[in-house]
Design a protein around this motif. Structure first.
Motif, PDB file in Angstrom:
ATOM      1  N   LEU A 334       0.854  -1.189   0.000  1.00  0.00           N
ATOM      2  CA  LEU A 334       0.000   0.000   0.000  1.00  0.00           C
ATOM      3  C   LEU A 334       0.888   1.236   0.000  1.00  0.00           C
ATOM      4  N   GLY A 335       0.643   2.148  -0.926  1.00  0.00           N
ATOM      5  CA  GLY A 335       1.345   3.428  -0.945  1.00  0.00           C
ATOM      6  C   GLY A 335       0.380   4.562  -0.665  1.00  0.00           C
ATOM      7  N   ILE A 336       0.777   5.462   0.219  1.00  0.00           N
ATOM      8  CA  ILE A 336      -0.061   6.617   0.545  1.00  0.00           C
ATOM      9  C   ILE A 336       0.702   7.884   0.175  1.00  0.00           C
ATOM     10  N   CYS A 337       0.061   8.732  -0.623  1.00  0.00           N
ATOM     11  CA  CYS A 337       0.603  10.015  -1.062  1.00  0.00           C
ATOM     12  C   CYS A 337       1.929   9.797  -1.789  1.00  0.00           C
ATOM     13  N   GLY A 338       3.070  10.221  -1.212  1.00  0.00           N
ATOM     14  CA  GLY A 338       4.338  10.004  -1.880  1.00  0.00           C
ATOM     15  C   GLY A 338       4.614   8.530  -2.126  1.00  0.00           C
ATOM     16  N   GLY A 339       4.156   7.678  -1.218  1.00  0.00           N
ATOM     17  CA  GLY A 339       4.304   6.241  -1.420  1.00  0.00           C
ATOM     18  C   GLY A 339       3.522   5.747  -2.620  1.00  0.00           C
ATOM     19  N   TYR A 340       2.357   6.340  -2.855  1.00  0.00           N
ATOM     20  CA  TYR A 340       1.556   6.039  -4.050  1.00  0.00           C
ATOM     21  C   TYR A 340       2.327   6.445  -5.296  1.00  0.00           C
ATOM     22  N   GLN A 341       2.905   7.635  -5.286  1.00  0.00           N
ATOM     23  CA  GLN A 341       3.683   8.089  -6.437  1.00  0.00           C
ATOM     24  C   GLN A 341       4.846   7.132  -6.730  1.00  0.00           C
ATOM     25  N   MET A 342       5.483   6.620  -5.685  1.00  0.00           N
ATOM     26  CA  MET A 342       6.611   5.711  -5.853  1.00  0.00           C
ATOM     27  C   MET A 342       6.220   4.390  -6.520  1.00  0.00           C
ATOM     28  N   LEU A 343       4.991   3.957  -6.308  1.00  0.00           N
ATOM     29  CA  LEU A 343       4.547   2.681  -6.871  1.00  0.00           C
ATOM     30  C   LEU A 343       4.332   2.751  -8.383  1.00  0.00           C
ATOM     31  N   GLY A 344       4.251   3.962  -8.947  1.00  0.00           N
ATOM     32  CA  GLY A 344       4.009   4.123 -10.376  1.00  0.00           C
ATOM     33  C   GLY A 344       5.270   3.939 -11.201  1.00  0.00           C
ATOM     34  N   THR A 345       5.165   4.288 -12.471  1.00  0.00           N
ATOM     35  CA  THR A 345       6.275   4.071 -13.401  1.00  0.00           C
ATOM     36  C   THR A 345       7.301   5.196 -13.363  1.00  0.00           C
ATOM     37  N   TRP A 346       6.831   6.449 -13.294  1.00  0.00           N
ATOM     38  CA  TRP A 346       7.733   7.595 -13.284  1.00  0.00           C
ATOM     39  C   TRP A 346       7.192   8.678 -12.352  1.00  0.00           C
ATOM     40  N   VAL A 347       8.111   9.427 -11.749  1.00  0.00           N
ATOM     41  CA  VAL A 347       7.791  10.685 -11.078  1.00  0.00           C
ATOM     42  C   VAL A 347       8.552  11.767 -11.817  1.00  0.00           C
ATOM     43  N   ARG A 348       7.825  12.642 -12.494  1.00  0.00           N
ATOM     44  CA  ARG A 348       8.437  13.693 -13.317  1.00  0.00           C
ATOM     45  C   ARG A 348       8.343  15.030 -12.579  1.00  0.00           C
ATOM     46  N   ASP A 349       9.436  15.758 -12.635  1.00  0.00           N
ATOM     47  CA  ASP A 349       9.515  17.046 -11.943  1.00  0.00           C
ATOM     48  C   ASP A 349      10.044  18.101 -12.918  1.00  0.00           C
ATOM     49  N   ASP A 351       9.444  21.224 -13.351  1.00  0.00           N
ATOM     50  CA  ASP A 351       9.674  22.580 -12.853  1.00  0.00           C
ATOM     51  C   ASP A 351      10.651  22.626 -11.679  1.00  0.00           C
ATOM     52  N   GLY A 352      11.224  21.489 -11.313  1.00  0.00           N
ATOM     53  CA  GLY A 352      12.167  21.478 -10.204  1.00  0.00           C
ATOM     54  C   GLY A 352      11.518  21.736  -8.860  1.00  0.00           C
ATOM     55  N   ILE A 353      10.315  21.193  -8.650  1.00  0.00           N
ATOM     56  CA  ILE A 353       9.611  21.369  -7.375  1.00  0.00           C
ATOM     57  C   ILE A 353      10.437  20.817  -6.217  1.00  0.00           C
ATOM     58  N   GLU A 354      11.081  19.671  -6.431  1.00  0.00           N
ATOM     59  CA  GLU A 354      11.841  19.019  -5.366  1.00  0.00           C
ATOM     60  C   GLU A 354      13.351  19.152  -5.540  1.00  0.00           C
ATOM     61  N   GLY A 355      13.794  19.910  -6.506  1.00  0.00           N
ATOM     62  CA  GLY A 355      15.227  20.033  -6.757  1.00  0.00           C
ATOM     63  C   GLY A 355      15.475  20.311  -8.225  1.00  0.00           C
ATOM     64  N   ALA A 356      16.508  19.686  -8.781  1.00  0.00           N
ATOM     65  CA  ALA A 356      16.793  19.877 -10.203  1.00  0.00           C
ATOM     66  C   ALA A 356      15.689  19.243 -11.047  1.00  0.00           C
ATOM     67  N   PRO A 357      15.230  19.920 -12.113  1.00  0.00           N
ATOM     68  CA  PRO A 357      14.214  19.325 -12.987  1.00  0.00           C
ATOM     69  C   PRO A 357      14.699  17.983 -13.541  1.00  0.00           C
ATOM     70  N   GLY A 358      13.756  17.074 -13.716  1.00  0.00           N
ATOM     71  CA  GLY A 358      14.119  15.762 -14.251  1.00  0.00           C
ATOM     72  C   GLY A 358      13.022  14.756 -13.991  1.00  0.00           C
ATOM     73  N   ALA A 359      13.355  13.479 -14.120  1.00  0.00           N
ATOM     74  CA  ALA A 359      12.401  12.402 -13.914  1.00  0.00           C
ATOM     75  C   ALA A 359      13.101  11.264 -13.178  1.00  0.00           C
ATOM     76  N   THR A 360      12.363  10.593 -12.320  1.00  0.00           N
ATOM     77  CA  THR A 360      12.890   9.484 -11.530  1.00  0.00           C
ATOM     78  C   THR A 360      12.014   8.265 -11.761  1.00  0.00           C
ATOM     79  N   ALA A 361      12.645   7.137 -12.039  1.00  0.00           N
ATOM     80  CA  ALA A 361      11.893   5.902 -12.267  1.00  0.00           C
ATOM     81  C   ALA A 361      11.266   5.416 -10.973  1.00  0.00           C
ATOM     82  N   GLY A 362       9.964   5.090 -11.049  1.00  0.00           N
ATOM     83  CA  GLY A 362       9.275   4.529  -9.908  1.00  0.00           C
ATOM     84  C   GLY A 362       9.485   3.019  -9.826  1.00  0.00           C
TER      85      GLY A 362
END
Length: 503
Positions: A334-349, A351-362
Motif C-alpha cells: 500500500l502506498g499513501i501520497c508520496g508512497g503512491y507516487q513511488m509505486l508508479g512508473t515515473w515521477v516527473r519534476d 519545474d524542479g519542485i523538489e530540486g533539479a528538474p528531471g524524472a525518476t523511475a518509480g
C-alpha cells in the motif's frame, strides 16, 4: 475594550521533551472547565501536517491540540510551518498555503516579516477565545538563534504570557536542563518563567522529592509537578524522532501477524498509521535497514516530502530490490501520497519542485505516472471505497491520473464542494494499491476492509477507533495531568478574572 484572551506558554529545555503533551493536556483540562481554548505555535518544523476545514495546511500537533480543546483547527493556530526537504532547506507554509522554498539563510532574512504575520495570527485568536496555550519549539535557550526567535520567549513576551518550562528527566541531566536554560537567558526572560514540569519520570517518585526541593530552592520557582511515563494511552507524536533508527524486525519475533512501514528519510504524516498501532492481534513496525519482507502480511510506503530523493534512496539502499521481490512473491503493498507516487512508473519534476528538474523511475508496480507541479492540493476529502464511506485529507504537489478501470476510490467532495473524481490505483489482483488519502485508517469500516484484503479477517476493529480513540486519549491525558500536576498553581499564573471562572 476589545476582548483579548489570556495566554500561557509551554516552552522546553530541548526538543522532544514533552511540550506538545503538556500543551495538549492543558487544552483539554481548560476546555473541560468550560473555557474556549485554542492552541498556538508560531512556527512549527514538521512533515506531519494536516488540513483545516477551510482547506489550509497546518502542523499536525496543533490539529491534535485543537481536537483536545474541542475546537476546529485553523491555520492561525500555526501560521508558519516549515516542511524540511533537505538538511539545509524547507518548504515554508505561511497562513495555510505554500509560500516559498527556503534555505536556512533565506528563511532568516524573512524572520521579521514572519514574526509580524505570527503576531497577527495570535491577535486574531485572542479575539475569539478565552485562553491561548502557546507552545514553543526546541529549546527556548538557543543563544545563537534567540535574536531571530519568533516562537519561544520573544513570542511569549509579545503575548505577555507566563511560561511553564518542561524538562525531560528520562534523557538524564534534568537539573542541568533547568538551571542551564535559566543561565542562558536574560533576567527579564527568567522572570517570565513561572515554574517547571518534569516529564517522563520512571520509578518511585518519593526518591525524586529531594530533587524537587533542590530545584525550587536553587531557582526560587515552583515545580508544578512530575509527569510519570504513561503507557495506558497514546497521543500522536509531532516529530519523526519517535520512529528514528528502528531495528530490523522479523515477524517470527512476535506472536501476532505484522505489518511493516518503510521509514523513508523524508517520511511525512506517519500519524496515518496510528490507528493500526491500536489493533489487538496485529503489530505495526517501522523498518529502515533493508531486509527480506516475505513474512509480513503487508508493507506500506508512507508519505514523503521528497518523493524523488526517497525513490533514489530506495534504490541506493537496496530497498527497491526487496520491495520488488515482495510484490513478485504475492505480497500486499500500500502506498499513501508520496508512497503512491513511488509505486508508479515515473515521477516527473519538470519545474524542479523538489530540486533539479528531471524524472525518476518509480517501482513500476502500478500503471500510473506522476507530474510534480504547483499549486499544492490541500483538501478535506469525502470518498467511498467499495461502497464504504470515509473521510480523509490530501496534501500533495503531484498530479497522478490512474486509468479509470483500475482507480481505487470515488471522491465525492473536497473542502465541502461536491465532485465526482477518482483517486488512487489498484493492480488487477488487488495486492498493490496506492492513494493520496491521508487519514485512511481513521474510519473503522475502511480499516476492516483493508485488513480483510491482506488476509487479517479476524482482527477486530473497535468502534473506538480513529477520532473517537483520540478523544478518549485526550481524556486519559487530562486525568493523568490532573493527578500529577498542581493545576491550581498553574492556573494561578493566569489573570484573576479567568481564575475565578475556573473555580
Amino acid at each position: 475594550m476589545t476582548h483579548k484572551a489570556a495566554c500561557l506558554a509551554v516552552l522546553g529545555t530541548g526538543s522532544d521533551v514533552g511540550k506538545s503533551i503538556v500543551a495538549t493536556a492543558l487544552c483539554r483540562i481548560f476546555a473541560n472547565r468550560g473555557l474556549r481554548v485554542a492552541p498556538f505555535k508560531a512556527q512549527n518544523m514538521s512533515n506531519n501536517s494536516g488540513v483545516t476545514p477551510e482547506g489550509a495546511e497546518m502542523g499536525r500537533a496543533q490539529i491534535v491540540q485543537a481536537e483536545a480543546a474541542r475546537t476546529a483547527p485553523h491555520c492561525d493556530m500555526n501560521p508558519v510551518l516549515l516542511k524540511p526537504v533537505s538538511d539545509l532547506g524547507s518548504q515554508v507554509v505561511l497562513n495555510g498555503s505554500a509560500w516559498m522554498d527556503a534555505s536556512s539563510q533565506s528563511y532568516y532574512r524573512n524572520k521579521d516579516f514572519l514574526f509580524a504575520e505570527s503576531r497577527a495570527a495570535l491577535d486574531r485568536l485572542r479575539g475569539a477565545y478565552d485562553v491561548i496555550i502557546l507552545e514553543g519549539a526546541g529549546s527556548c535557550a538557543e543563544v545563537n538563534l534567540m535574536a531571530n526567535d519568533i516562537v519561544n520567549l520573544r513570542m511569549a513576551a509579545y503575548a505577555e504570557a507566563p511560561v511553564v518550562l518542561v524538562a525531560d528527566i528520562d534523557r538524564g541531566g534534568v537539573f542541568a536542563q533547568i538551571v542551564g536554560t535559566l543561565a542562558c537567558i536574560a533576567p527579564e526572560q527568567q522572570a517570565r518563567i513561572g515554574g517547571f514540569v518534569v516529564n517522563r519520570f520512571r520509578g518511585d517518585l518519593s526518591l525524586f522529592r529531594p530533587g524537587i526541593d533542590w530545584i525550587e530552592q536553587y531557582t526560587g520557582k515552583r515545580v508544578f509537578g512530575v509527569l510519570p511515563w504513561f503507557r495506558h494511552f497514546r497521543i500522536e507524536a509531532e516529530d519523526a524522532v519517535v520512529i528514528e533508527s528502528p531495528r530490523p524486525f522479523q515477524p517470527t519475533e512476535a506472536a501476532e501477524p505484522a505489518i511493516a512501514v518503510i521509514r523513508l528519510p523524508h517520511i511525512s504524516n506517519f500519524t496515518d498509521f496510528e490507528p493500526l498501532t491500536q489493533l489487538d492481534g496485529c503489530r505495526l513496525v517501522y523498518l529502515e535497514q533493508p531486509q527480506a519482507l516475505s513474512a509480513f502480511c503487508a508493507v506500506i510506503l508512507p508519505g514523503t516530502k521528497a518523493t524523488c530523493a526517497d525513490l533514489q534512496w530506495l534504490a541506493d539502499s537496496g530497498w527497491r530490490g526487496h520491495l520488488l521481490d515482495y510484490a513478485a512473491g504475492g505480497g500486499h503493498l500500500l502506498g499513501i501520497c508520496g508512497g503512491y507516487q513511488m509505486l508508479g512508473t515515473w515521477v516527473r519534476d519538470p519545474d524542479g519542485i523538489e530540486g533539479a528538474p528531471g524524472a525518476t523511475a518509480g517501482l513500476g508496480l502500478l500503471p500510473v505516472e506522476t507530474v510534480l507541479k504547483a499549486p499544492k492540493t490541500t483538501t478535506l476529502t469525502d470518498f467511498t471505497w467499495d461502497g464504504i464511506a470515509g473521510r480523509g485529507y490530501e496534501i500533495h504537489m503531484g498530479r497522478t491520473q490512474p486509468p479509470e478501470a483500475c482507480s481505487l476510490m470515488t471522491v465525492q467532495a473536497r473542502n465541502r464542494q461536491t465532485c465526482a473524481d477518482r483517486d488512487g490505483c489498484v493492480a488487477a489482483d488487488g495486492r498493490i494499491m496506492g492513494t493520496y488519502m491521508h487519514g485512511l485508517f481513521d474510519t473503522p469500516a475502511i480499516t476492516r476492509r483493508w485488513l480483510a484484503g491482506i488476509g487479517l479477517t479476524r482482527i477486530e476493529v473497535d468502534r473506538l477507533h480513529g477520532p473517537a480513540a483520540r478523544d478518549q486519549a485526550y481524556e486519559h491525558l487530562a486525568a493523568h495531568a490532573l493527578a500529577h500536576l498542581d493545576i491550581e498553581a498553574l492556573t494561578a499564573l493566569l489573570p484573576t478574572s479567568l481564575r475565578e471562572r475556573l473555580r
